[in-house]
Motif scaffolding. Sequence first.
Motif, short mmCIF file in Angstrom:
data_model
loop_
_atom_site.label_atom_id
_atom_site.label_comp_id
_atom_site.label_asym_id
_atom_site.label_seq_id
_atom_site.Cartn_x
_atom_site.Cartn_y
_atom_site.Cartn_z
N LYS A 52 0.79 -1.06 -0.05
CA LYS A 52 0.03 -0.09 -0.02
C LYS A 52 0.82 1.29 -0.08
CE LYS A 52 -3.41 0.18 2.97
NZ LYS A 52 -4.32 -0.17 4.11
N ALA A 53 1.85 1.17 0.79
CA ALA A 53 2.70 2.66 0.81
C ALA A 53 3.56 2.68 -0.13
CB ALA A 53 3.86 2.35 1.94
N LEU A 54 3.95 1.66 -1.21
CA LEU A 54 4.70 1.61 -2.27
C LEU A 54 3.85 2.08 -3.55
CD1 LEU A 54 7.29 -1.24 -1.99
CD2 LEU A 54 7.78 1.20 -1.86
N THR A 78 13.13 -6.78 6.09
CA THR A 78 13.01 -8.47 5.90
C THR A 78 11.88 -8.71 5.16
OG1 THR A 78 14.08 -8.81 8.28
CG2 THR A 78 12.48 -10.51 7.31
N ASP A 79 10.70 -7.88 5.49
CA ASP A 79 9.43 -8.07 4.70
C ASP A 79 9.57 -7.91 3.19
OD1 ASP A 79 7.86 -9.37 6.67
OD2 ASP A 79 7.21 -7.44 7.41
N VAL A 84 10.50 -8.61 -2.84
CA VAL A 84 11.49 -8.65 -3.76
C VAL A 84 11.66 -10.03 -4.40
CG1 VAL A 84 13.90 -8.19 -4.39
CG2 VAL A 84 12.33 -6.58 -3.17
N ASN A 85 11.83 -10.92 -3.34
CA ASN A 85 12.38 -12.44 -3.64
C ASN A 85 11.18 -13.20 -4.43
OD1 ASN A 85 14.80 -12.22 -2.50
ND2 ASN A 85 14.35 -13.02 -0.82
N CYS A 86 9.92 -12.69 -3.99
CA CYS A 86 8.81 -13.57 -4.79
C CYS A 86 8.63 -12.80 -6.19
CB CYS A 86 7.65 -13.65 -3.71
SG CYS A 86 6.52 -12.27 -3.87
N GLY A 87 8.98 -11.77 -6.46
CA GLY A 87 8.71 -10.56 -7.44
C GLY A 87 7.62 -9.74 -7.68
N LEU A 88 7.04 -9.60 -6.33
CA LEU A 88 5.89 -8.55 -6.28
C LEU A 88 6.47 -7.21 -6.18
CD1 LEU A 88 3.08 -9.75 -3.95
CD2 LEU A 88 2.97 -8.83 -6.07
N ILE A 89 7.54 -6.92 -5.74
CA ILE A 89 8.10 -5.44 -5.71
C ILE A 89 9.57 -5.50 -6.32
CG2 ILE A 89 6.75 -4.69 -3.90
CD1 ILE A 89 9.14 -4.63 -2.20
N LYS A 96 16.71 0.98 -3.70
CA LYS A 96 15.30 1.65 -3.25
C LYS A 96 14.24 0.46 -3.93
CE LYS A 96 16.41 6.40 -2.94
NZ LYS A 96 15.72 7.87 -3.29
N LEU A 97 13.14 0.51 -3.21
CA LEU A 97 12.26 -0.46 -3.49
C LEU A 97 11.08 0.26 -4.35
CD1 LEU A 97 12.11 -1.63 -0.04
CD2 LEU A 97 12.94 -2.93 -1.81
#
Length: 115
Positions: A52-54, A78-79, A84-89, A96-97
Motif C-alpha cells: 500500500k505504501a509503495l 525483512t518483509d 522482492v524475492n517472490c517478484g511482487l516489488i 530503493k524499493l
Amino acid sequence: MTTLTIDVADVNTVKASMKAAFRGVPQGCSFSFPNEAQLLATLNANRWAILKALTGAGPLGVRELARRVGRDVKGVHTDAQALVNCGLIDKTNTGKLSLPYDEVRLELIVRAAAA
C-alpha cells in the motif's frame, strides 16, 4: 492508471493467459499465486502495508518506507526482501524499493464445493 491484480491461478490458467498475450490479446498486469495458502502466507498484514505504501509512491528507501508504515527498519527490510524475492516489488540499482502501479487489486474467489 496502471493496475496490478494479485490473484490465485493454476499453471494451466497462467499458460492460457500467456498464450493469449502472445497472440496480442491484452491481459493487464497480474501476479498469480498457485494457491490461497501461499498468497495469504506471503501477503500478511505487514507486507500488505508495504504494498500500500509503495503503490504510486515511486522508488523509496527502506528507511522512508519504514517511516511510512510505522515500523522498524529491520522488520520492513525483512518483509520487503520477501516481496522482492517472490517478484511482487522491484529493487532499483540504487537499492530503493518500487511498485510501479497506481492501484493494486487483490482477487480471492470462494465458490461452493460441488455436491
